[in-house]
Scaffold this active site. Structure first.
Site, PDB file in Angstrom:
ATOM      1  N   GLU A 112     -23.369 -17.525  16.472  1.00 21.95           N
ATOM      2  CA  GLU A 112     -22.955 -16.165  16.109  1.00 21.95           C
ATOM      3  C   GLU A 112     -23.839 -15.149  16.818  1.00 21.95           C
ATOM      4  O   GLU A 112     -24.819 -15.509  17.460  1.00 21.95           O
ATOM      5  CB  GLU A 112     -23.022 -15.984  14.589  1.00 21.95           C
ATOM      6  CG  GLU A 112     -21.961 -16.786  13.853  1.00 21.95           C
ATOM      7  CD  GLU A 112     -21.869 -16.425  12.389  1.00 21.95           C
ATOM      8  OE1 GLU A 112     -21.372 -15.337  12.080  1.00 21.95           O
ATOM      9  OE2 GLU A 112     -22.304 -17.228  11.565  1.00 21.95           O
ATOM     10  N   HIS A 226     -20.069  -4.492   9.990  1.00 25.71           N
ATOM     11  CA  HIS A 226     -19.574  -5.638  10.762  1.00 25.71           C
ATOM     12  C   HIS A 226     -18.538  -5.114  11.754  1.00 25.71           C
ATOM     13  O   HIS A 226     -17.674  -4.322  11.384  1.00 25.71           O
ATOM     14  CB  HIS A 226     -18.943  -6.678   9.825  1.00 25.71           C
ATOM     15  CG  HIS A 226     -18.705  -7.991  10.483  1.00 25.71           C
ATOM     16  ND1 HIS A 226     -17.752  -8.165  11.449  1.00 25.71           N
ATOM     17  CD2 HIS A 226     -19.303  -9.192  10.330  1.00 25.71           C
ATOM     18  CE1 HIS A 226     -17.775  -9.425  11.865  1.00 25.71           C
ATOM     19  NE2 HIS A 226     -18.716 -10.068  11.200  1.00 25.71           N
ATOM     20  N   ARG A 364     -29.394  -7.251   9.544  1.00 27.31           N
ATOM     21  CA  ARG A 364     -29.426  -8.691   9.228  1.00 27.31           C
ATOM     22  C   ARG A 364     -28.867  -9.525  10.379  1.00 27.31           C
ATOM     23  O   ARG A 364     -27.812  -9.210  10.938  1.00 27.31           O
ATOM     24  CB  ARG A 364     -28.582  -8.944   7.981  1.00 27.31           C
ATOM     25  CG  ARG A 364     -28.439 -10.400   7.635  1.00 27.31           C
ATOM     26  CD  ARG A 364     -27.431 -10.591   6.517  1.00 27.31           C
ATOM     27  NE  ARG A 364     -26.100 -10.227   6.936  1.00 27.31           N
ATOM     28  CZ  ARG A 364     -25.041 -11.031   6.854  1.00 27.31           C
ATOM     29  NH1 ARG A 364     -25.167 -12.234   6.361  1.00 27.31           N
ATOM     30  NH2 ARG A 364     -23.864 -10.623   7.247  1.00 27.31           N
TER      31      ARG A 364
HETATM   32  C1  LIG Z   1     -16.270 -11.311   4.030  1.00 30.91           C
HETATM   33  C2  LIG Z   1     -17.720 -11.680   4.080  1.00 30.91           C
HETATM   34  C3  LIG Z   1     -18.137 -12.714   4.911  1.00 30.91           C
HETATM   35  C4  LIG Z   1     -19.473 -13.073   4.939  1.00 30.91           C
HETATM   36  N1  LIG Z   1     -19.880 -14.142   5.709  1.00 30.91           N
HETATM   37  C5  LIG Z   1     -21.152 -14.565   5.653  1.00 30.91           C
HETATM   38  C6  LIG Z   1     -21.564 -15.746   6.318  1.00 30.91           C
HETATM   39  O1  LIG Z   1     -20.784 -16.419   6.973  1.00 30.91           O
HETATM   40  N2  LIG Z   1     -22.863 -16.137   6.214  1.00 30.91           N
HETATM   41  C7  LIG Z   1     -23.779 -15.435   5.479  1.00 30.91           C
HETATM   42  O2  LIG Z   1     -24.957 -15.832   5.419  1.00 30.91           O
HETATM   43  N3  LIG Z   1     -23.399 -14.311   4.812  1.00 30.91           N
HETATM   44  C8  LIG Z   1     -22.127 -13.878   4.869  1.00 30.91           C
HETATM   45  N4  LIG Z   1     -21.758 -12.755   4.184  1.00 30.91           N
HETATM   46  C9  LIG Z   1     -22.747 -12.092   3.322  1.00 30.91           C
HETATM   47  C10 LIG Z   1     -22.965 -12.932   2.087  1.00 30.91           C
HETATM   48  O3  LIG Z   1     -21.745 -13.487   1.663  1.00 30.91           O
HETATM   49  C11 LIG Z   1     -23.557 -12.124   0.953  1.00 30.91           C
HETATM   50  O4  LIG Z   1     -24.639 -11.363   1.413  1.00 30.91           O
HETATM   51  C12 LIG Z   1     -24.063 -13.055  -0.135  1.00 30.91           C
HETATM   52  O5  LIG Z   1     -23.050 -13.945  -0.509  1.00 30.91           O
HETATM   53  C13 LIG Z   1     -24.528 -12.253  -1.333  1.00 30.91           C
HETATM   54  O6  LIG Z   1     -24.751 -13.144  -2.379  1.00 30.91           O
HETATM   55  P1  LIG Z   1     -25.253 -12.598  -3.781  1.00 30.91           P
HETATM   56  O7  LIG Z   1     -25.332 -13.781  -4.674  1.00 30.91           O
HETATM   57  O8  LIG Z   1     -26.457 -11.769  -3.596  1.00 30.91           O
HETATM   58  O9  LIG Z   1     -24.098 -11.587  -4.252  1.00 30.91           O
HETATM   59  P2  LIG Z   1     -22.524 -11.744  -4.387  1.00 30.91           P
HETATM   60  O10 LIG Z   1     -22.055 -13.051  -3.894  1.00 30.91           O
HETATM   61  O11 LIG Z   1     -21.946 -10.536  -3.773  1.00 30.91           O
HETATM   62  O12 LIG Z   1     -22.305 -11.737  -5.959  1.00 30.91           O
HETATM   63  C14 LIG Z   1     -22.604 -10.623  -6.744  1.00 30.91           C
HETATM   64  C15 LIG Z   1     -22.107 -10.898  -8.137  1.00 30.91           C
HETATM   65  O13 LIG Z   1     -22.534  -9.872  -9.036  1.00 30.91           O
HETATM   66  C16 LIG Z   1     -21.466  -9.522  -9.894  1.00 30.91           C
HETATM   67  N5  LIG Z   1     -21.703  -8.171 -10.408  1.00 30.91           N
HETATM   68  C17 LIG Z   1     -21.843  -7.021  -9.688  1.00 30.91           C
HETATM   69  N6  LIG Z   1     -22.078  -5.990 -10.514  1.00 30.91           N
HETATM   70  C18 LIG Z   1     -22.077  -6.491 -11.770  1.00 30.91           C
HETATM   71  C19 LIG Z   1     -22.253  -5.911 -13.054  1.00 30.91           C
HETATM   72  N7  LIG Z   1     -22.477  -4.610 -13.208  1.00 30.91           N
HETATM   73  N8  LIG Z   1     -22.179  -6.711 -14.143  1.00 30.91           N
HETATM   74  C20 LIG Z   1     -21.936  -8.039 -14.014  1.00 30.91           C
HETATM   75  N9  LIG Z   1     -21.764  -8.641 -12.815  1.00 30.91           N
HETATM   76  C21 LIG Z   1     -21.842  -7.870 -11.716  1.00 30.91           C
HETATM   77  C22 LIG Z   1     -20.244  -9.665  -9.014  1.00 30.91           C
HETATM   78  O14 LIG Z   1     -19.069  -9.752  -9.780  1.00 30.91           O
HETATM   79  C23 LIG Z   1     -20.594 -10.962  -8.278  1.00 30.91           C
HETATM   80  O15 LIG Z   1     -20.280 -12.075  -9.065  1.00 30.91           O
HETATM   81  C24 LIG Z   1     -20.419 -12.367   4.145  1.00 30.91           C
HETATM   82  C25 LIG Z   1     -19.997 -11.321   3.339  1.00 30.91           C
HETATM   83  C26 LIG Z   1     -18.666 -10.978   3.293  1.00 30.91           C
HETATM   84  C27 LIG Z   1     -18.232  -9.860   2.412  1.00 30.91           C
END
Ligand SMILES: Cc1cc2nc3c(=O)[nH]c(=O)nc-3n(C[C@H](O)[C@H](O)[C@H](O)COP(=O)(O)OP(=O)(O)OC[C@H]3O[C@@H](n4cnc5c(N)ncnc54)[C@H](O)[C@@H]3O)c2cc1C
Length: 385
Positions: A112, A226, A364
């Protein structure tokens, strides 16, 4: 509800990694806004970056991360990410997480933007996030209490110590939870932008709650765009992973001119901010920008989710041109933490995209954030054991 040892807000990869470490020993409760599978983690396509190929080295992954981050990263945190990342991924594979392999059983490694080596592990082609999240849900769901359709709306803080949260249920009832430790794993802020790759639930709630509670935040100005969202009828309709350019796709205008030629030495695989800015300039000049995928053989097999996304919006991948627009994708800034996920408020922790321990700097590196969730999630889990 019995005494809660660890209350985790959110159900993405960071939350589930913390929970997986703890849930057999502690009373763990996860509260999530919608269903457990509503997260950015489920949407991740490209994969997880890790230097495990024989001709790769953690130092090279470190250098690429620092370079993409414009050297605004915290070096010690980056070193920890890329070195511990190797061990974390090796043990994940040993425990049974199935990344894609070739017919001889060797792990397949993608490439990538801004990576100088092939080091992106993927699963289910371009469904890495879904495969990884499902794998972690299986490890957690029998042992932790999972509360869905409930939104955390505020933290309860007494004498600079977080003691619980206030929530609102789907029916509009307000609830209060008290816990020994509270972990914010609420993801980034992408959902507040017009063009975004993010899930609708991702609206910066954790960041706002921490701010209201007086918690220290850092690097909020660093938002990653992105370069390639699928662009249909004025809307960004989902992400077209950088891994597509890693397999040879190039950005072109409607007249066939190459967008990235002469702009950066890495051309279409230049860092995301550079590619996004260039596309944006072209759009301002009323040009249209496409990903030319015509040279990728078996596109449907390598990128089934993107193929499905295009078909859902009447874009034919067979014709070889996918219309794209840049969109808000990732928040490098967040709640300031140390290497264990501790914040400036006692008993309040942050992990995953909502946190900022400095690994990403100003920008990032692709596929470093699932790794961040896994590495820093494990560290926080160990701290709270
Ligand atoms: C389309 C896409 C493709 C991506 N591809 C890649 C990739 O290939 N490789 C990579 O490393 N990263 C990738 N990323 C980035 C990566 O997916 C995210 O940075 C990472 O998954 C974030 O994980 P997290 O657990 O911090 O949050 P998230 O997975 O975003 O989860 C956050 C959670 O918090 C919950 N939440 C939010 N607010 C509240 C609230 N007030 N009360 C209760 N629950 C709440 C949400 O419902 C969710 O369940 C991608 C992102 C996107 C959008």
């Amino acid at each position: 509800m019995p005494n809660i040892d660890v209350l985790i807000i959110g159900s993405g990869i960071a939350s589930l990694t913390v929970a997986a470490k703890l849930c057999k020993e502690k009373n763990v409760v996860i509260i999530t806004k919608k269903k457990i599978r509503n997260s950015n983690s489920m949407l991740a396509q490209g994969g997880v970056a890790v230097a495990i190929a024989e001709d790769d080295h953690w130092k090279s992954h470190f250098d690429d991360t620092m370079n993409a981050g414009c050297y605004a990263n915290r070096e010690e945190m980056v070193e920890l990410l890329v070195k511990e990342g190797q061990r974390t991924i090796q043990s994940l594979i040993k425990e049974g997480m199935a990344f894609d392999r070739d017919e001889e059983g060797n792990l397949l490694l993608g490439k990538e933007g801004a990576h100088r080596a092939r080091r992106i592990l993927h699963a289910g082609g371009d469904r890495t996030g879904a495969f990884l999240t499902e794998y972690m849900i299986k490890r957690v769901q029998e042992h932790a209490t999972i509360i869905e359709d409930e939104t955390v709306i505020d933290l309860i803080v007494r004498n600079k110590t977080c003691v619980g949260v206030i929530t609102r249920t789907e029916e509009g009832n307000v609830q209060k939870y008290v816990a020994q430790h509270i972990v914010l794993a609420t993801g980034g802020i992408g959902g507040i932008y017009r063009y975004t790759s993010n899930a609708q639930v991702i609206t910066g709630d954790g960041l706002a709650m921490a701010y209201r509670a007086g918690c220290e935040l850092e690097d909020l100005e660093f938002v990653q765009f992105h370069p390639t969202m699928l662009y249909v009828n004025g809307y960004a309709c989902g992400l077209v992973s950088e891994a597509v350019r890693g397999e040879g796709a190039i950005l072109v205008t409607s007249t066939g001119g190459r967008v990235m030629q002469g702009v950066h030495e890495m051309e279409d695989l230049a860092p995301r901010d550079i590619v996004s800015r260039e596309i944006y300039q072209r759009l301002l000049q009323k040009e249209r920008v496409f990903l030319d995928i015509s040279m990728i053989t078996h596109f449907e097999k390598r990128f089934p989710a993107i193929t499905e996304l295009c078909h859902r919006h009447d874009i034919s991948v067979e014709e070889g041109l996918i219309p794209v627009v840049p969109g808000a994708h990732f928040h490098m800034g967040g709640i300031k933490t140390n290497q264990h996920g501790e914040t400036s408020i006692s008993r309040l922790y942050a992990v995953g995209e909502v946190a900022c321990q400095g690994v990403h700097g100003a920008n990032r590196l692709a596929s470093n954030s699932l790794l961040e969730g896994l590495v820093y999630g494990s560290r926080l889990g160990e701290l709270l054991l």
